[in-house]
Design a protein around this motif. Sequence first.
Motif, PDB file in Angstrom:
ATOM      1  N   SER A 243       1.500   3.931  -2.667  1.00  0.00           N
ATOM      2  CA  SER A 243       1.245   5.327  -2.863  1.00  0.00           C
ATOM      3  C   SER A 243       2.892   6.418  -3.461  1.00  0.00           C
ATOM      4  O   SER A 243       2.823   7.523  -4.197  1.00  0.00           O
ATOM      5  CB  SER A 243       0.877   5.609  -1.369  1.00  0.00           C
ATOM      6  OG  SER A 243       0.798   7.379  -1.418  1.00  0.00           O
TER       7      SER A 243
ATOM      8  N   ILE B  58      -8.598   4.128  -4.066  1.00  0.00           N
ATOM      9  CA  ILE B  58      -7.169   4.307  -4.678  1.00  0.00           C
ATOM     10  C   ILE B  58      -7.253   3.978  -5.928  1.00  0.00           C
ATOM     11  O   ILE B  58      -6.350   4.523  -6.937  1.00  0.00           O
ATOM     12  CB  ILE B  58      -6.315   3.690  -3.795  1.00  0.00           C
ATOM     13  CG1 ILE B  58      -7.066   3.388  -2.304  1.00  0.00           C
ATOM     14  CG2 ILE B  58      -4.759   3.733  -3.675  1.00  0.00           C
ATOM     15  CD1 ILE B  58      -6.727   4.955  -1.253  1.00  0.00           C
TER      16      ILE B  58
ATOM     17  N   GLU C   7      -2.510  -1.806  -7.038  1.00  0.00           N
ATOM     18  CA  GLU C   7      -4.174  -1.716  -6.716  1.00  0.00           C
ATOM     19  C   GLU C   7      -4.669  -2.645  -6.866  1.00  0.00           C
ATOM     20  O   GLU C   7      -6.127  -2.895  -6.594  1.00  0.00           O
ATOM     21  CB  GLU C   7      -3.751  -0.330  -6.608  1.00  0.00           C
ATOM     22  CG  GLU C   7      -3.714   0.773  -5.977  1.00  0.00           C
ATOM     23  CD  GLU C   7      -3.248   0.917  -4.888  1.00  0.00           C
ATOM     24  OE1 GLU C   7      -4.792   0.235  -4.221  1.00  0.00           O
ATOM     25  OE2 GLU C   7      -2.310   0.827  -4.157  1.00  0.00           O
TER      26      GLU C   7
ATOM     27  N   GLN D 289       0.817  -1.366   0.181  1.00  0.00           N
ATOM     28  CA  GLN D 289       0.008   0.039   0.058  1.00  0.00           C
ATOM     29  C   GLN D 289       0.652   1.243  -0.026  1.00  0.00           C
ATOM     30  O   GLN D 289       0.318   2.183  -0.897  1.00  0.00           O
ATOM     31  CB  GLN D 289      -0.809   0.014   1.062  1.00  0.00           C
ATOM     32  CG  GLN D 289      -1.955  -0.786   0.879  1.00  0.00           C
ATOM     33  CD  GLN D 289      -2.536  -1.277   2.733  1.00  0.00           C
ATOM     34  OE1 GLN D 289      -2.799  -0.330   3.067  1.00  0.00           O
ATOM     35  NE2 GLN D 289      -3.814  -2.160   2.621  1.00  0.00           N
ATOM     36  N   ARG D 290       1.959   1.126   0.875  1.00  0.00           N
ATOM     37  CA  ARG D 290       2.988   1.710   0.594  1.00  0.00           C
ATOM     38  C   ARG D 290       3.911   3.133  -0.103  1.00  0.00           C
ATOM     39  O   ARG D 290       4.039   3.584  -1.377  1.00  0.00           O
ATOM     40  CB  ARG D 290       4.046   2.394   2.092  1.00  0.00           C
ATOM     41  CG  ARG D 290       3.213   2.230   3.387  1.00  0.00           C
ATOM     42  CD  ARG D 290       4.049   2.779   4.342  1.00  0.00           C
ATOM     43  NE  ARG D 290       4.995   3.474   4.466  1.00  0.00           N
ATOM     44  CZ  ARG D 290       4.307   5.030   5.244  1.00  0.00           C
ATOM     45  NH1 ARG D 290       3.149   4.838   5.623  1.00  0.00           N
ATOM     46  NH2 ARG D 290       5.384   6.020   4.868  1.00  0.00           N
TER      47      ARG D 290
ATOM     48  N   ARG E 160      -5.047   6.478  -8.926  1.00  0.00           N
ATOM     49  CA  ARG E 160      -4.288   5.812 -10.214  1.00  0.00           C
ATOM     50  C   ARG E 160      -5.084   5.943 -11.816  1.00  0.00           C
ATOM     51  O   ARG E 160      -3.955   6.021 -12.674  1.00  0.00           O
ATOM     52  CB  ARG E 160      -3.909   5.162  -9.572  1.00  0.00           C
ATOM     53  CG  ARG E 160      -3.597   3.634  -8.313  1.00  0.00           C
ATOM     54  CD  ARG E 160      -1.787   4.481  -7.757  1.00  0.00           C
ATOM     55  NE  ARG E 160      -1.318   4.471  -6.110  1.00  0.00           N
ATOM     56  CZ  ARG E 160      -2.274   5.636  -5.783  1.00  0.00           C
ATOM     57  NH1 ARG E 160      -2.652   6.444  -5.803  1.00  0.00           N
ATOM     58  NH2 ARG E 160      -1.551   4.689  -4.200  1.00  0.00           N
TER      59      ARG E 160
ATOM     60  N   ASN F   8       2.559   6.500  -7.053  1.00  0.00           N
ATOM     61  CA  ASN F   8       1.965   7.461  -7.867  1.00  0.00           C
ATOM     62  C   ASN F   8       2.732   9.056  -7.177  1.00  0.00           C
ATOM     63  O   ASN F   8       2.322   9.395  -8.650  1.00  0.00           O
ATOM     64  CB  ASN F   8       0.904   7.351  -6.987  1.00  0.00           C
ATOM     65  CG  ASN F   8      -0.268   8.475  -7.126  1.00  0.00           C
ATOM     66  OD1 ASN F   8      -1.133   8.139  -8.507  1.00  0.00           O
ATOM     67  ND2 ASN F   8      -0.922   9.473  -6.628  1.00  0.00           N
ATOM     68  N   ASN F   9       3.446   9.282  -6.570  1.00  0.00           N
ATOM     69  CA  ASN F   9       3.584  10.238  -5.885  1.00  0.00           C
ATOM     70  C   ASN F   9       5.087  10.600  -7.234  1.00  0.00           C
ATOM     71  O   ASN F   9       4.872  11.783  -8.012  1.00  0.00           O
ATOM     72  CB  ASN F   9       4.509  10.773  -5.172  1.00  0.00           C
ATOM     73  CG  ASN F   9       4.668  11.650  -4.310  1.00  0.00           C
ATOM     74  OD1 ASN F   9       3.815  12.872  -4.826  1.00  0.00           O
ATOM     75  ND2 ASN F   9       5.287  11.880  -3.500  1.00  0.00           N
TER      76      ASN F   9
END
Length: 541
Positions: free
Chosen positions: A154, A191, A183, A150-151, A195, A157-158
């Motif tokens: 994220s 979430i 995901e 999950q991290r 994306r 994505n950033n």
Amino acid sequence: MHLFRIIIFLLSAMTSIALQAQTITQLYGNFLKKHGAEKVQLSNLILKTAYQEEAIDTLLQFKGSSLSELQQFATHYVAAESYLREEHYPEALKAAEEALSHSSPNIPANLLADCHFSLSTIEVRLGNNGKGAMHAQKAYELDVTSANPQRISSSLNNLACIYLNMGHAQEAADIINKAIEIEKKLHRDDILAIRYGVASEIYIKQGKTAQALNFARKAYQLNLKTNNKAKLAVRLSQMAEPLIQEGKLTEARDSLLHAVTILLGTNSNYSLSVCYRQLGDIEAHSNNISKAKEYYYRALTICKLLGNRQVEKSVRYGLWKILREQQPSEALQHLEAYTQIADSFYHQQSTQNLAYFKSKFDDNQLKQENQLQRQQKKILLIAGTILFLLLILLLLAMWRTIKLHKAEAAIIREIQRDNDSLGHDPAALTTADTEFLNLVTDNIYQQMRKGTPDVDSLASQLCMTPSTLLRRIRAVTGQTTIGFIQQTRINYAKRLLREEQPHSIGQIAHKCGFDDAAHFSRVFKAATGQSPTQYMRHPVS
């Protein structure tokens, strides 16, 4: 005495209730002014409020009369997150940097990664993509060590968003596709919608409007399930962009007006400014100048409030385009503001390039991190070599950026100066004039086959000095040499874009003597008012 204690107790309780009624940023303002036990009390209240608001996952409470490094880090970080949600970016930046100044081995890796993640978002919103990339890379490296999908999703994505802002769309696409695959396995629809939304923006930059629209619609359908209105508005904005590119202005306008209606009831001012900018673009395309101006100024007001220079740059350029003929004085003000922002972004280019090389995504290298740490001597040698190569690349990038910026600035000035004389009347030319222009044009084409045409080389080929060539061209066409060269290149580009045999934008840019497609697109749009893709679909003389 008993009554006195009751009064003291009630006053204390009322004070506590009043403190808890304040927002995190209000409490943080008081926290910065206090010392000793009062500072510890306010810190605990800030962290408790953040936990209750689900801004942090764990309730952090501390005892004692002085602040530990962890308590200071957590308090400043929580305040930065709160400022970020309120879109107060300068205050968020200051609080997040203060948090990092208290980092130590006692700070949990996930909390440190979250702080770097927030800093990357803040820096990008302030237009500092280079710094944003470095913080995003640090957050990603910390999250990889946690092996938490999950991290990692994220952070990917950033990173994809920042690569996109830095102009590396293909790398951004590769990264976001990895995040999408993660995901899909996690089955988190809300979430996954985020994306898909980022993927839509990436494919827009690549000119793949059909794929971009498909991703935006997928994201919209997923957000319909969660009924998150603010997110739905963002998806509507993302759907509008490819529709604008495809010339479906009515559908795009309806989508954006729906998004604006939703956003006006939220605190999502950044998204609202983007929607107003898009609506301004649509009205400008439709030649509805007064309406376009209204939307652009709404976006500009929000940009100034947020300090959002990225969107402001686009808005200023749009205002210059629609006002330059009817209100040249006002248009000039926007052009100057646009140039100042663009100049500041050019100055950041060297930092961005360095950050790009440092944050280059490499799965194999990250997986072998522990093994590489045991080979310190080898790493030092490799690192020294890489840093040396980076320095060479950085110097080359800086030189190319400065040269490109000067060339573009000169081109835009020439386009404006020659706006009223973009062509010449063949009937008014003598035979000698026609032969001279044909000779000049032939030599420009010869230069385009080899690279970028320039005045000195053209003058040398014609056995003239640059000043003599300028006088002769101006006498025949009313244009400068640079203006005539640029007109010839743009006319040739138009012809290639109209041909039945399809060419890619990159091929056409190369044939016309431009270094890259992005440079060509900016110059072509400044000259014609249309992007190459738009002109290819709907040529306007």
